[in-house]
Each structure stands twice: as structure tokens, then as C-alpha cells.
Write a protein that holds these residues in place. Structure first.
Motif, mmCIF file in Angstrom:
data_model
loop_
_atom_site.group_PDB
_atom_site.id
_atom_site.type_symbol
_atom_site.label_atom_id
_atom_site.label_comp_id
_atom_site.label_asym_id
_atom_site.label_seq_id
_atom_site.Cartn_x
_atom_site.Cartn_y
_atom_site.Cartn_z
ATOM 1 N N TYR A 47 22.815 -86.680 36.084
ATOM 2 C CA TYR A 47 21.407 -86.519 35.699
ATOM 3 C C TYR A 47 20.567 -87.682 36.236
ATOM 4 O O TYR A 47 19.560 -87.489 36.912
ATOM 5 N N THR A 51 17.531 -87.695 39.384
ATOM 6 C CA THR A 51 16.151 -87.647 38.867
ATOM 7 C C THR A 51 15.397 -88.917 39.232
ATOM 8 O O THR A 51 15.993 -89.963 39.520
ATOM 9 N N ASP A 52 14.051 -88.786 39.189
ATOM 10 C CA ASP A 52 13.188 -89.900 39.525
ATOM 11 C C ASP A 52 13.069 -90.841 38.321
ATOM 12 O O ASP A 52 13.025 -90.406 37.173
ATOM 13 N N GLU A 54 10.549 -92.765 37.413
ATOM 14 C CA GLU A 54 9.247 -92.793 36.742
ATOM 15 C C GLU A 54 9.005 -91.540 35.904
ATOM 16 O O GLU A 54 8.754 -91.628 34.709
ATOM 17 N N ASN A 55 9.118 -90.355 36.546
ATOM 18 C CA ASN A 55 8.696 -89.144 35.834
ATOM 19 C C ASN A 55 9.839 -88.190 35.502
ATOM 20 O O ASN A 55 9.623 -87.148 34.913
ATOM 21 N N GLY A 56 11.088 -88.549 35.882
ATOM 22 C CA GLY A 56 12.231 -87.728 35.501
ATOM 23 C C GLY A 56 12.336 -86.421 36.259
ATOM 24 O O GLY A 56 13.117 -85.549 35.886
ATOM 25 N N SER A 57 11.568 -86.254 37.349
ATOM 26 C CA SER A 57 11.663 -85.019 38.120
ATOM 27 C C SER A 57 12.820 -85.095 39.118
ATOM 28 O O SER A 57 13.292 -86.184 39.453
ATOM 29 N N PHE A 58 13.268 -83.917 39.573
ATOM 30 C CA PHE A 58 14.412 -83.859 40.482
ATOM 31 C C PHE A 58 14.091 -84.527 41.824
ATOM 32 O O PHE A 58 13.025 -84.315 42.391
ATOM 33 N N THR A 59 15.031 -85.362 42.315
ATOM 34 C CA THR A 59 14.818 -86.031 43.601
ATOM 35 C C THR A 59 16.156 -86.383 44.229
ATOM 36 O O THR A 59 17.154 -86.584 43.517
ATOM 37 N N ASN A 259 18.808 -95.182 37.770
ATOM 38 C CA ASN A 259 18.785 -93.980 38.598
ATOM 39 C C ASN A 259 19.360 -94.264 39.985
ATOM 40 O O ASN A 259 20.179 -93.496 40.500
#
Lengths: 292, 359
Positions: A47, A51-52, A54-59, A259
Motif C-alpha cells: 500500500y 501510494t503518494d 501527500e494525498n495517498g493516491s496511486f502512483t 512511501n
């Protein structure tokens, strides 16, 4: 089917179902353990790694960090050093295991005990002891200068790290090889000799192939911790030798970017799994096949 | 079997630590002989075989093979092959690779190896098993592969170390006939080690009975069974009544107070001796017709015969007979003169185990 037989069959099925339920119950502590300490952490790493911050979006940015030249260099050095350490361990361990096999039980178990004894001491302590021995003004150089011999400066070099890896992981190579070797029936070796093979031919055609499972699990048990270590390189490499383990450690503890650390861990995990898959190809009847 | 000596063991002594396994052993093995080393575990039979095979070196003495001293030669330099206990097949190789092992080491041509493998597999009745792995075969099949693996090298002598020990009874009996057939077909010398007296009696030309590192008796199966040289041999080969007795004069022996006619001479008057009588050689007759009288104390049906114990003159006599005498009945005991085997009684413990040269 007669009625009696039907009843009998039903009873049997019921009994078997009960047995299965019982087995599941007995296995439950292990399953709970696996879930809490293996599955959950794995998902957490995946996970964070994907994820990013800063904003927890997929990257995929965390994964791509490995392409940074500094990280790539660290990974390459890690692979090189752990391959070299594994080879040295193998070359040392195989003859030792052969000698242990040839001794009688009482003496060989004593020597195995001697090899395991250092493992009872703390891993860090052992490695710090090597630091004290190898330091510029450490024990080794004190002795060498006392004897008017040129001093060695291997602390904070790759050589010191290899030494540390070999010292710490050698028993993990000896034991699986020894365990496989003692299971080979003496008469199998005798049969090869009897059929005309000399000592070397017997070793190459009989003993080595039969001991392959032990060699494979030995390689796995030395290569994987060597590849991922950061303690040995911290203590014996100073800040001069940076392995991929150190990079990941710094991401977690210094940069405080879990991360990025998790992303790099995922990459390292791919390398570990790839190496094990490669090994298992050569090891169809290996004892460690349950991993796959 | 020819009379030419192929293997000669001269004054072989072997010690492990303090225990003497073989003490001054002398034995020769003739060409094309089926010789069996027979004895209880720890008697030195396997050590003797391992010394011939080259897996052990004697502390003293020589191994002569075909006129040459091979005592210090490594196993791979000897012209003989061994079939090991529990087969010792190479589990990481196919059956074909197993059989080809010795030939490949000797760098034989591919065609030669292929022909040999085909021949050997046919010989042991395992045609078509070439591509299987050893683990997929039954015990008996594995043992036959072990034999095939040995004989493709055309040894002059095949050493067999309890090869049937791990097989079940039926398989063991089948393999006995198989081994006799193989030996006749190959025309080579077999040296066979076993603790099973029935195996030894069935297959051998010559049996060597061993105990505690000494040879007790060497002879044909008939000689060993009918004329055991001492109580150990009599007891180990088959069942027997071994009784202390006194030689009254030539051809007359006093057993437990009664005089029996026998055929042995030359023991001297009133000489204490041991007498061996096989249970099947005792005839149970009417009380008044017997040399001594007794009462049946137990009766067991054994299939081929009844096994009875008869109390007579203060001793239990073991009797095998196809005729039944019920427990409690009074019987007479008779033994034909030639069924009474007289042996010198050892006067001390040391004498009990003696080296006896081959007849």
C-alpha cells in the motif's frame, strides 16, 4: 445402493467433515499468526509503496526511485557483495560439511555445536566486535604493528562487509548442506566407488547432485539476508559503502518517507523472489519447495 | 564350479577399537562358486565381504585375487562388484543411468552401453523400466536393478551383502531362484552374506558358518545340516536337540542314561560328547518299542508337520512329525543310528569357537 450403504456413506462423510473441521481448528493459531505478522505487513508495504505520500493516491513514483543513479548503484553493489559472500560461504561450507559427515556422530555434533555457538551471541554485538578488530587502530592492526608488519585498512570497505556477511551467515550454509549429506547412505557412495568411480568422480556425479537441495537452501539462506542487510554495512562500512538496505533504512528513519522506503522494498522483494525462483528451478526435489 | 582358487583370504585380522571382529581368518573361494557367509549379526561376515570389496582394510593378513595381492587396492581398482544391502541405487538418476554408471566411467562406446543395458534389463526381467526413477520401483525390482548395475561391468566376482534382507517372504523366495538362475547364466563367482540359514541352504555350493569372528564350519549345505561340527552350527542351522552324552564305545553312545546305537567311531571309551539330533529324525513309537519312554507335554500344528515336546529322562525333546501324538500320551523315542551326530564337547570357553580349515 441399498439403504444401509447409503447410511454408512453418510456417516463416513460426516466423520470426514468433522475431521477436516478439527484440522482447521488445530491450524488456526498458525493462520492467525500468518495473517497478523506476514500478510498484513505485506499489504501495508504494498500500500505505502504504491501510494503518494501527500494525498495517498496511486502512483509508481516510489518504485521508479530505484532508477535514481545513487539507488541503482547501491542495488548493484548489494547484489555483487551478496553474490560474492554467498560463493565464499559455499566454498567454505561444503568441505566443512563433508568433513563433518565423515566424523562419527559424537564428534561431528560437537563441532556443529561449535559452529552454532557464536549465533547465541547478539548479531549486533558480533558485528561491532569485528568493527573493533578491523578499525584503523583496532586489535588486528595493533597486533600487526607490534609484529612490525604492514597494517591493513579494510574497515569501511566492501571487503569488511563481505567478511561480516560471511562470518554471520556461514552457519546457515553449513547446516543445510550437512543435513543433506548425512542423509546420503554410505553404501551409495561405496556403490559408486565399487562401479569404478574414483574419489573426484564420486563427488561430482553422486555426492554433489544428491546434496543439491541442501546447497540450494544454503544459498537462499545466505543470499537473501546478505542482499537486504543494512546493519553489517552500517557498522563495517561506515557511511562509505551504501547498500540498498541502507538506502531503504534512511528513507524510513532519516528522510521519514515511508512511501519511498516501501517502494524500494518492493523492488528488492522482486529481486529476492526472482533469485529464489531461479534456484528452485535447479531444485525440483528440494526440501524448501514448500516456499513455492 | 572349478577347483581353481579365485580369492584367497590369508590370516585376516580386523579390529575396531578393542573389539576383534575377525581373528586370523583363512578362507579360499573357488572360481564359479556360490559361497555363502552365514552367521548371526556381529559374527564378522559383512566385514569379511567388505574386505574383499575393498571398503575395509584388514589390520593384518592378505587378500589374494587371481594370484595378485589386492589388500591395499581401492574398490574402483578391483575386478569385482557389490550388490549392497538396501540396494544403494542412485536416486537422482534413471534406471538406465544407474546401470550405465560403471560403463560410462570406463568410457565404453554408446552402442556398447546401450546393448549392455538392454541385455541386463532382460536378464533381470525388467525390460522397459529404463526411463523410470528408482523410487518408483518396488523393493524387489530395485534389488534386481542393483544386480543389473553390478553385472554389466562383467565382474569375475559378485559380492552380495544381505541383498534380500529388506524384501518380504514371498519376494525373498522368488529372488532366491532368480539368483541361482543368474549365477548359472553368468557363470561367475557369487559371494553371498546372510543371516538367514534357509537362504544359505537353498542357494549355496559352499556355506561358511561364522561366529564371533571365527569360521565355525565350511562345507556343502548337506554337510553343514547333517554333520554340524559343533553345537553352535547345529543350533544355528535349523532346529535341533543338543544333548550332553557319553561315548560308551565305538558306535554306542549313552544319552541321558540310555544306550543309543550310532555310526561314529574313534572317540575313545567313556568320552564326554555333545549329541545333535534333528527334531524330524526322532521317531515317536509305542512306549514299549522305544529306546526311552516319555510323555508329550506340548503340541503345535506348524502346517507341514506337528511340533511336539516330549519329556523323557529329565529333558524336553523337540520332535517334528506328520503324525500326531496328543498331549499327555505316553510315547517311546527311537532314533536311527545315522541320525545321531556326535560332536567333541569343548572343554573350555575358548575352545568353543575354533578356526576350521576348509575340507
Amino acid at each position: 445402493m441399498s439403504r444401509d450403504k447409503k447410511v454408512e456413506k453418510k456417516l463416513k462423510e460426516e466423520l470426514q467433515g468433522k475431521k477436516k473441521r478439527n484440522n482447521a481448528l488445530l491450524a488456526s493459531p498458525y493462520i492467525i499468526w500468518m495473517a497478523i505478522f506476514i500478510i498484513v505487513p505485506l499489504f501495508m508495504i504494498a500500500y505505502y509503496g504504491l501510494t503518494d505520500k501527500e494525498n495517498g493516491s496511486f502512483t509508481l513514483a516510489n518504485i521508479k526511485l530505484i532508477l535514481d543513479p545513487v539507488n541503482l548503484k547501491a542495488l548493484w553493489l548489494s547484489i555483487r557483495l551478496s553474490v560474492i559472500s554467498t560463493l565464499i560461504c559455499l566454498l567454505l561450507a561444503y568441505p566443512i560439511a563433508m568433513i563433518l559427515r565423515s566424523l562419527n556422530m559424537k564428534r561431528s555434533s560437537f563441532i556443529v555445536f561449535i559452529f552454532i555457538l557464536p549465533m547465541w551471541m547478539n548479531f549486533l554485538l558480533r558485528t561491532i566486535a569485528w568493527q573493533n578488530i578491523l578499525e584503523r587502530n583496532g586489535i588486528l592492526n595493533t597486533i600487526l604493528s607490534f609484529l612490525h608488519l604492514p597494517t591493513l585498512n579494510i574497515i569501511n570497505t566492501s571487503a569488511a562487509i563481505i567478511l561480516g556477511m560471511v562470518y554471520n551467515y556461514l552457519p546457515f550454509m553449513i547446516l543445510p548442506i550437512y543435513n543433506v549429506l548425512i542423509k546420503i547412505d554410505n553404501n551409495v557412495i561405496n556403490a559408486a566407488r565399487d562401479l569404478g568411480a574414483n574419489g573426484l568422480q564420486t563427488l561430482l556425479k553422486i555426492t554433489l547432485p544428491l546434496s543439491l537441495p541442501g546447497v540450494i537452501s544454503g544459498i537462499t539462506m545466505v543470499f537473501v539476508p546478505s542482499l537486504t542487510t543494512f546493519v553489517i554495512s552500517n557498522i563495517l562500512g561506515g557511511n562509505k559503502v551504501v547498500l540498498i538496505g541502507n538506502v531503504i533504512e534512511q528513507q524510513f528513519k532519516v528522510v521519514n518517507n515511508r512511501n519511498a522506503g516501501a517502494g524500494l522494498s518492493l523492488v528488492l522483494m522482486v529481486f529476492v523472489l526472482a533469485s529464489m525462483a531461479l534456484l528452485s528451478k535447479y531444485d525440483k526435489e528440494a526440501e524448501g519447495k514448500s516456499i513455492w | 564350479m572349478s577347483d581353481r582358487k579365485l580369492i584367497d583370504l590369508v590370516d585376516i585380522t580386523k579390529q575396531y577399537g578393542d573389539s576383534v571382529v575377525l581373528d586370523d581368518l583363512n578362507l579360499y573361494i573357488r572360481e564359479n562358486e556360490f559361497l555363502t557367509l552365514l552367521g548371526p549379526s556381529g559374527c564378522g561376515k559383512t566385514t569379511t565381504l567388505r574386505i574383499i570389496g575393498g571398503f575395509e582394510t584388514p589390520d593384518k593378513g592378505k587378500v589374494i585375487f587371481d594370484g595378485k595381492d589386492i589388500t591395499r587396492l581401492a574398490p574402483n581398482e578391483r575386478q569385482l562388484n557389490t550388490v549392497f544391502q538396501k540396494y544403494a541405487l542412485f536416486t537422482h538418476m534413471t534406471i538406465t543411468e544407474n546401470i550405465a554408471f560403471g560403463l560410462k566411467i570406463k568410457k565404453k562406446s554408446k552402442q556398447y552401453i546401450k546393448d549392455k543395458i538392454d541385455y541386463a534389463l532382460k536378464l533381470v526381467n525388467l525390460d522397459g523400466f529404463g526411463n523410470r526413477m528408482p523410487d518408483s520401483l518396488s523393493g524387489g525390482q530395485q534389488q534386481r536393478i542393483a544386480i543389473a548395475r553390478a553385472i554389466v561391468n562383467e565382474p569375475k566376482v559378485l559380492l552380495l551383502d544381505e541383498p534380500l534382507g529388506a524384501l518380504d517372504l514371498k519376494m525373498r523366495q522368488d529372488m532366491q531362484y532368480e539368483l541361482i538362475r543368474l549365477k548359472n547364466e553368468l557363470g561367475i563367482t557369487f559371494v553371498y552374506v546372510t543371516h538367514d540359514q534357509e537362504e544359505a541352504l537353498t542357494m549355496s555350493d559352499t556355506i561358511v558358518v561364522m561366529n564371533q569372528g571365527y569360521i565355525q564350519q565350511v562345507g556343502t549345505p548337506e554337510m553343514i545340516y547333517n554333520e554340524p561340527k559343533n553345537a553352535f552350527v547345529a543350533d544355528f542351522i535349523g532346529e535341533s536337540n543338543i544333548i550332553s552324552a557319553t561315548m560308551v564305545e565305538d558306535k554306542l553312545v549313552n544319552i541321558l542314561g540310555a544306550n543309543f546305537v550310532c555310526v561314529d567311531t574313534g572317540f575313545g571309551r567313556n568320552q564326554p560328547v555333545d549329541v545333535v539330533i534333528r527334531p524330524e529324525d526322532i521317531d515317536l513309537v509305542k512306549p514299549e518299542d522305544g529306546i526311552i519312554k516319555g510323555r508329550v507335554t506340548s503340541l503345535i500344528f506348524k502346517g507341514v508337520h506337528y511340533e511336539m515336546e516330549v519329556m523323557a529322562n529329565g529333558r524336553e525333546w523337540l520332535v517334528h512329525s506328520t503324525d500326531l501324538s496328543p498331549v499327555g500320551s505316553e510315547v517311546g523315542i527311537r532314533v536311527d543310528p545315522f541320525d545321531i551326530q556326535i560332536m567333541n564337547r569343548p572343554e573350555s570357553e575358548d575352545e568353543e569357537v575354533v578356526t576350521i580349515d576348509e575340507p
